[in-house]
Scaffold this active site. Structure first.
Site, PDB file in Angstrom:
ATOM      1  CE  LYS A  22      -1.942   1.201   4.021  1.00 13.54           C
ATOM      2  NZ  LYS A  22      -1.639   2.579   4.212  1.00 13.54           N
ATOM      3  CG  ASN A  23       2.491   2.827   3.525  1.00 13.37           C
ATOM      4  OD1 ASN A  23       0.855   3.274   2.906  1.00 13.37           O
ATOM      5  ND2 ASN A  23       2.204   2.547   4.570  1.00 13.37           N
ATOM      6  NE  ARG A 116      -1.611  12.225   7.883  1.00 11.64           N
ATOM      7  CZ  ARG A 116      -1.610  12.731   7.698  1.00 11.64           C
ATOM      8  NH1 ARG A 116      -2.402  14.105   9.134  1.00 11.64           N
ATOM      9  NH2 ARG A 116       0.114  13.365   7.922  1.00 11.64           N
ATOM     10  CB  CYS A 140      -4.955  10.953  11.828  1.00 12.43           C
ATOM     11  SG  CYS A 140      -3.147  10.018  11.799  1.00 12.43           S
ATOM     12  NE  ARG A 145       0.432   9.838  10.884  1.00 14.33           N
ATOM     13  CZ  ARG A 145      -0.296   9.524   9.595  1.00 14.33           C
ATOM     14  NH1 ARG A 145      -1.277   9.145   9.634  1.00 14.33           N
ATOM     15  NH2 ARG A 145       0.213   8.824   8.633  1.00 14.33           N
ATOM     16  CG  ASP A 328       3.413   1.178   9.358  1.00 12.77           C
ATOM     17  OD1 ASP A 328       2.558   2.037  10.146  1.00 12.77           O
ATOM     18  OD2 ASP A 328       3.094   1.931   7.736  1.00 12.77           O
ATOM     19  NE  ARG A 420      -7.031   4.503   5.180  1.00 10.89           N
ATOM     20  CZ  ARG A 420      -7.316   5.036   5.825  1.00 10.89           C
ATOM     21  NH1 ARG A 420      -7.486   5.492   7.183  1.00 10.89           N
ATOM     22  NH2 ARG A 420      -5.983   5.951   5.453  1.00 10.89           N
TER      23      ARG A 420
HETATM   24  N1  EPU Z   1       5.746  14.551  11.347  1.00 11.63           N
HETATM   25  C1  EPU Z   1       6.412  16.190  11.344  1.00 11.63           C
HETATM   26  N2  EPU Z   1       6.553  17.110  10.142  1.00 11.63           N
HETATM   27  C2  EPU Z   1       6.116  16.244   9.168  1.00 11.63           C
HETATM   28  C3  EPU Z   1       5.864  14.692   8.997  1.00 11.63           C
HETATM   29  C4  EPU Z   1       5.976  14.324   9.910  1.00 11.63           C
HETATM   30  O1  EPU Z   1       6.493  16.320  12.764  1.00 11.63           O
HETATM   31  O2  EPU Z   1       5.925  17.391   8.072  1.00 11.63           O
HETATM   32  C5  EPU Z   1       5.922  13.786  12.259  1.00 11.63           C
HETATM   33  C6  EPU Z   1       4.892  12.141  11.940  1.00 11.63           C
HETATM   34  O3  EPU Z   1       3.309  13.093  12.851  1.00 11.63           O
HETATM   35  C7  EPU Z   1       5.490  11.554  12.655  1.00 11.63           C
HETATM   36  C8  EPU Z   1       6.624  11.389  12.120  1.00 11.63           C
HETATM   37  O4  EPU Z   1       6.846  12.325  12.000  1.00 11.63           O
HETATM   38  O5  EPU Z   1       4.860  11.428  14.558  1.00 11.63           O
HETATM   39  C9  EPU Z   1       6.650  10.573  11.575  1.00 11.63           C
HETATM   40  O6  EPU Z   1       5.901  10.656  10.189  1.00 11.63           O
HETATM   41  P1  EPU Z   1       5.569  10.781   8.737  1.00 11.63           P
HETATM   42  O7  EPU Z   1       5.202  11.567   8.025  1.00 11.63           O
HETATM   43  O8  EPU Z   1       6.813   9.439   8.588  1.00 11.63           O
HETATM   44  O9  EPU Z   1       4.762   9.241   8.422  1.00 11.63           O
HETATM   45  P2  EPU Z   1       3.154   9.416   7.368  1.00 11.63           P
HETATM   46  O10 EPU Z   1       4.242   9.571   6.001  1.00 11.63           O
HETATM   47  O11 EPU Z   1       2.511  10.500   7.430  1.00 11.63           O
HETATM   48  C10 EPU Z   1       3.829   6.971   6.318  1.00 11.63           C
HETATM   49  C11 EPU Z   1       2.610   5.880   6.450  1.00 11.63           C
HETATM   50  C12 EPU Z   1       2.619   5.207   7.618  1.00 11.63           C
HETATM   51  C13 EPU Z   1       3.394   5.145   8.416  1.00 11.63           C
HETATM   52  C14 EPU Z   1       4.386   6.347   8.683  1.00 11.63           C
HETATM   53  C15 EPU Z   1       5.831   5.680   8.996  1.00 11.63           C
HETATM   54  C16 EPU Z   1       2.495   5.968   4.095  1.00 11.63           C
HETATM   55  C17 EPU Z   1       1.061   6.708   2.958  1.00 11.63           C
HETATM   56  N3  EPU Z   1       2.442   6.149   5.639  1.00 11.63           N
HETATM   57  O12 EPU Z   1       3.433   7.683   6.862  1.00 11.63           O
HETATM   58  O13 EPU Z   1       1.550   4.562   7.500  1.00 11.63           O
HETATM   59  O14 EPU Z   1       2.918   4.864   9.859  1.00 11.63           O
HETATM   60  O15 EPU Z   1       5.227   6.149   7.581  1.00 11.63           O
HETATM   61  O16 EPU Z   1       6.739   4.481   8.995  1.00 11.63           O
HETATM   62  O17 EPU Z   1       3.438   5.338   3.380  1.00 11.63           O
HETATM   63  C18 EPU Z   1       0.098   2.556   7.558  1.00 11.63           C
HETATM   64  O18 EPU Z   1       0.286   2.327   6.869  1.00 11.63           O
HETATM   65  O19 EPU Z   1      -0.931   1.891   8.157  1.00 11.63           O
HETATM   66  C19 EPU Z   1       0.440   4.535   8.344  1.00 11.63           C
HETATM   67  C20 EPU Z   1      -0.023   4.717   8.822  1.00 11.63           C
END
Ligand code: EPU
Length: 441
Positions: A22-23, A116, A140, A145, A328, A420
């Site tokens: 998915k990701n 998201r 969320c 996030r 995850d 999802r």
């Molecule tokens: N963060 C910030 N500022 C930013 C971006 C992130 O403070 O601009 C913080 C977030 O709040 C969090 C941490 O950094 O505490 C890591 O977040 P990240 O941005 O890496 O997560 P994401 O990109 O929103 C993706 C996956 C998630 C997975 C996370 C961590 C996708 C679509 N989603 O989310 O997947 O948990 O990386 O590996 O790739 C899932 O599949 O169930 C899922 C939630």
């Protein structure tokens, strides 16, 4: 709204094939926006999030066609760039994406609030259309996030960002290469910036980039389209901007989290399961923890062959950015630990609110105490079935795993969370002999 009803206690047995990740699939779909023309995406998982993202891209003029194994002109199919780890499955799902015409550049609140990952259109839209309007995702179930790192990086590349009525309005006359140091190795943030940088003038360096395999998979897709990227899979990505990208065919990597989830399900039921099409090379931290806990398995090419384990031992786990243990997989591993001997301390360092499965697991007889970002799990002899529900995807998966081992009946509500991110979960588990049914709640 459906529920899944599980009669626990049956050791899983047989073979389960892991679907596309998915990701990785979501950012790769977003990246098609960068190159006008027709793309062929192979090994696409059939998931609600993919359907939602098709709707988002549809709002921008992208068109789709689905196929089952025959996507792509034959000559391209032969030379399909794909990750090492076995030939493509002839039955696999193909998504044909026609990104020839771009007619919109807005990702509305209604979609971003439910998914998201829709924020992933920001980078490619700015790069191709020089403008984007994307709803701010807000909080969320698993945490606040924010996307400040995405925005900071785009601004460094010359994008003007304003906030209007909850929307990020991004505009750029031209995109310029920049030196970007991320405060946090954000996964989708790195993806957004890498996508934007492919069409920027000059060179962009992203320091402290996320090293998750899905980021690397996206990078390989971009390279297949003609992007020039160095340092793929490392914390320093160097992207030399090019004038244009061309559409391509690509095989999306398999889902390491789905594979880990089936490993936990097999282990907790003391089952004998072959998990095929698994990206084992990218699962080291997870596989090590399962081994440490006493789960018996061997690796053969891209398969994990799980054998019935003896008693399991509690082990400590701390979630970390890749190559550390993935957040995850935290909930699913915790479900396994509820039946291990001794205690395990599970520390969540990525998201501040990712223990929602704890009260539900405790309702099933688990003994878990949370203090801050630590959960202390004291292994019990049994879990007991109960009606449960969770508020996010991986939490729901942990309840399914617990339900497979619990005595009597477990009802998992809010199945849409599972839809999802897990392709045909109930069917795959039923094929492994699990006694479970999906039915209207
Ligand atoms: N963060 C910030 N500022 C930013 C971006 C992130 O403070 O601009 C913080 C977030 O709040 C969090 C941490 O950094 O505490 C890591 O977040 P990240 O941005 O890496 O997560 P994401 O990109 O929103 C993706 C996956 C998630 C997975 C996370 C961590 C996708 C679509 N989603 O989310 O997947 O948990 O990386 O590996 O790739 C899932 O599949 O169930 C899922 C939630």
């Amino acid at each position: 709204m459906d529920k899944i009803v599980i009669e626990g206690g049956v050791p899983l047995e047989g073979e389960v094939a892991i679907s596309g990740a998915k990701n990785a699939a979501l950012p790769i779909m977003a990246a098609t926006l960068l190159a006008p023309g027709v793309h062929y995406l192979h090994n696409m998982p059939r998931l609600a999030d993919i359907r939602t993202f098709k709707r988002v891209l549809g709002l921008m003029g992208v068109q789709f066609e689905e196929g089952g194994g025959h996507g792509g002109p034959p000559h391209q199919h032969q030379e399909l760039p794909h990750r090492p780890g076995g030939p493509p499955d002839p039955e696999e799902d193909v998504l044909v994406v026609d990104a020839s015409r771009l007619t919109g550049w807005m990702a509305p609140y209604e979609v971003v609030k439910t998914m998201r990952a829709a924020v992933l259109v920001l980078g490619p839209l700015v790069a191709r259309a020089r403008q984007a309007s994307v709803s701010l995702p807000g909080g969320c179930a698993i945490g606040a996030r924010p996307i400040d790192q995405h925005l900071k990086g785009l601004e460094a590349m010359g994008v003007k960002i304003t906030l209007n009525q909850g929307y990020v309005e991004a505009k750029a006359k031209r995109l310029e290469g920049a030196e970007i140091i991320l405060d946090i190795p954000t996964v989708t943030g790195t993806e957004n910036l890498m996508m934007a940088a492919t069409l920027a003038e000059g060179t962009t360096v992203i320091h402290n980039a996320a090293q998750e395999p899905e980021v690397a998979d996206l990078a390989r897709f971009l390279v297949a389209m003609g992007a020039r990227i160095e340092g793929i899979g490392t914390e320093r990505l160097t992207i030399h901007g090019v004038n244009a990208l061309t559409p391509t065919s690509y095989r999306v990597m398999s889902d390491r989290i789905e594979a880990g989830t089936y490993l936990a399900a097999a282990a907790i039921t003391r089952g004998r399961v072959s998990i095929t099409n698994a990206p084992v090379g990218e699962m080291s931290a997870v596989l090590e923890k399962f081994q440490e806990a006493g789960v018996r398995f061997t690796i053969e090419n891209s398969s994990i062959l799980v054998e019935p384990s003896g008693s399991l031992t509690g082990v400590d786990v701390k979630t970390l950015p890749y190559p550390g243990f993935p957040t995850d997989m935290q909930a699913q591993f915790m479900a396994l630990m509820t039946l291990a001997k001794g205690a395990s301390i599970i520390t969540e360092t990525i998201f501040e609110n990712r223990f929602m499965h704890v009260p539900e697991l405790n309702r099933m007889g688990a003994d878990i105490a949370v203090s801050g970002n630590h959960a202390v799990v004291r292994g019990r002899r049994h879990l007991l079935g109960a009606p449960v529900m969770a508020t996010d995807l991986r939490a729901s998966a942990s309840l399914v795993i617990a339900g497979l081992a619990a005595k009597n009946t477990t009802e998992i509500h809010r199945v849409y969370h599972l839809d999802r991110g897990y392709a045909r979960l109930a069917e795959k588990l039923a094929a492994l002999g699990a006694r479970l049914k999906r039915m209207p709640a």
